[in-house]
Design a protein around this motif. Structure first.
Motif, short mmCIF file in Angstrom:
data_model
loop_
_atom_site.label_atom_id
_atom_site.label_comp_id
_atom_site.label_asym_id
_atom_site.label_seq_id
_atom_site.Cartn_x
_atom_site.Cartn_y
_atom_site.Cartn_z
N TYR A 130 -9.65 -5.10 4.83
CA TYR A 130 -9.83 -4.29 3.62
C TYR A 130 -8.81 -4.67 2.55
O TYR A 130 -7.68 -5.05 2.87
CB TYR A 130 -9.69 -2.80 3.94
CG TYR A 130 -10.82 -2.26 4.77
CD1 TYR A 130 -12.06 -1.99 4.20
CD2 TYR A 130 -10.66 -2.04 6.13
CE1 TYR A 130 -13.10 -1.51 4.97
CE2 TYR A 130 -11.70 -1.56 6.90
CZ TYR A 130 -12.92 -1.29 6.31
OH TYR A 130 -13.95 -0.81 7.07
N ARG A 136 -14.08 -4.96 0.81
CA ARG A 136 -14.05 -5.78 2.02
C ARG A 136 -15.05 -6.91 1.82
O ARG A 136 -16.20 -6.64 1.48
CB ARG A 136 -14.41 -4.95 3.24
CG ARG A 136 -14.22 -5.70 4.55
CD ARG A 136 -14.43 -4.75 5.70
NE ARG A 136 -14.07 -5.38 6.95
CZ ARG A 136 -14.34 -4.88 8.12
NH1 ARG A 136 -14.95 -3.71 8.21
NH2 ARG A 136 -14.00 -5.52 9.21
N ILE A 172 -11.67 0.48 -2.64
CA ILE A 172 -11.54 -0.25 -1.37
C ILE A 172 -12.63 -1.32 -1.34
O ILE A 172 -13.80 -1.02 -1.55
CB ILE A 172 -11.71 0.70 -0.17
CG1 ILE A 172 -10.70 1.86 -0.24
CG2 ILE A 172 -11.58 -0.07 1.14
CD1 ILE A 172 -9.25 1.46 -0.25
N ILE A 232 -7.94 3.49 6.48
CA ILE A 232 -8.23 2.11 6.07
C ILE A 232 -7.09 1.24 6.58
O ILE A 232 -5.93 1.50 6.29
CB ILE A 232 -8.32 2.00 4.53
CG1 ILE A 232 -9.35 2.96 3.95
CG2 ILE A 232 -8.57 0.56 4.10
CD1 ILE A 232 -10.78 2.66 4.29
N VAL A 257 -7.19 -3.19 -1.30
CA VAL A 257 -7.06 -2.04 -2.18
C VAL A 257 -6.87 -2.55 -3.60
O VAL A 257 -6.00 -3.37 -3.86
CB VAL A 257 -5.87 -1.15 -1.76
CG1 VAL A 257 -5.67 -0.02 -2.76
CG2 VAL A 257 -6.10 -0.58 -0.37
N TRP A 287 0.79 -1.23 0.00
CA TRP A 287 0.00 0.00 0.00
C TRP A 287 0.82 1.28 0.00
O TRP A 287 0.34 2.31 -0.45
CB TRP A 287 -0.94 0.01 1.19
CG TRP A 287 -2.04 -1.01 1.13
CD1 TRP A 287 -2.19 -2.02 0.21
CD2 TRP A 287 -3.14 -1.13 2.02
NE1 TRP A 287 -3.32 -2.74 0.48
CE2 TRP A 287 -3.92 -2.22 1.60
CE3 TRP A 287 -3.53 -0.43 3.14
CZ2 TRP A 287 -5.08 -2.62 2.25
CZ3 TRP A 287 -4.68 -0.81 3.80
CH2 TRP A 287 -5.45 -1.90 3.35
N LYS A 307 -5.39 -2.59 6.81
CA LYS A 307 -5.32 -3.91 6.19
C LYS A 307 -5.77 -5.00 7.17
O LYS A 307 -6.46 -5.95 6.78
CB LYS A 307 -3.89 -4.17 5.72
CG LYS A 307 -3.75 -5.32 4.76
CD LYS A 307 -2.30 -5.52 4.34
CE LYS A 307 -1.86 -4.48 3.35
NZ LYS A 307 -0.50 -4.73 2.82
#
Length: 83
Positions: free
Chosen positions: A65, A26, A24, A59, A67, A14, A61
């Motif tokens: 989440y 999830r 994003i 956000i 990316v 990231w 990880k």
């Protein structure tokens, strides 16, 4: 809700995507699309910039989440970002 990006790639490192617009996700669902304003050097967290009614958001990880980055114009640039 945002549409899935065609030709999108999962990004695991990231800290390399500051200033890029990302998606994003999830649990497979799109949560938000936004520009990465900052990232931690260990690539565990990013800040998405505020835009319109969406506020600045952190956000993490560790919270599950993901990316996703839209395909880049250059294969070389894309390769270096995703490594």
């Amino acid at each position: 809700m945002a549409l899935d990006l065609v030709g999108a790639y999962l990004v695991t490192d990231w800290h390399r995507i500051v200033s890029y617009t990302v998606q994003i996700r999830r649990a497979g669902a799109v949560i938000r699309v936004g520009r990465v304003e900052a990232a931690t050097s260990d690539a565990r967290m990013i800040w998405l910039a505020s835009e319109g009614v969406d506020t600045r958001v952190l956000i993490e990880k560790a919270e599950g989440y993901e990316v996703w980055l839209e395909a880049l114009p250059s294969d070389d640039a894309q390769f270096s970002l995703l490594q």
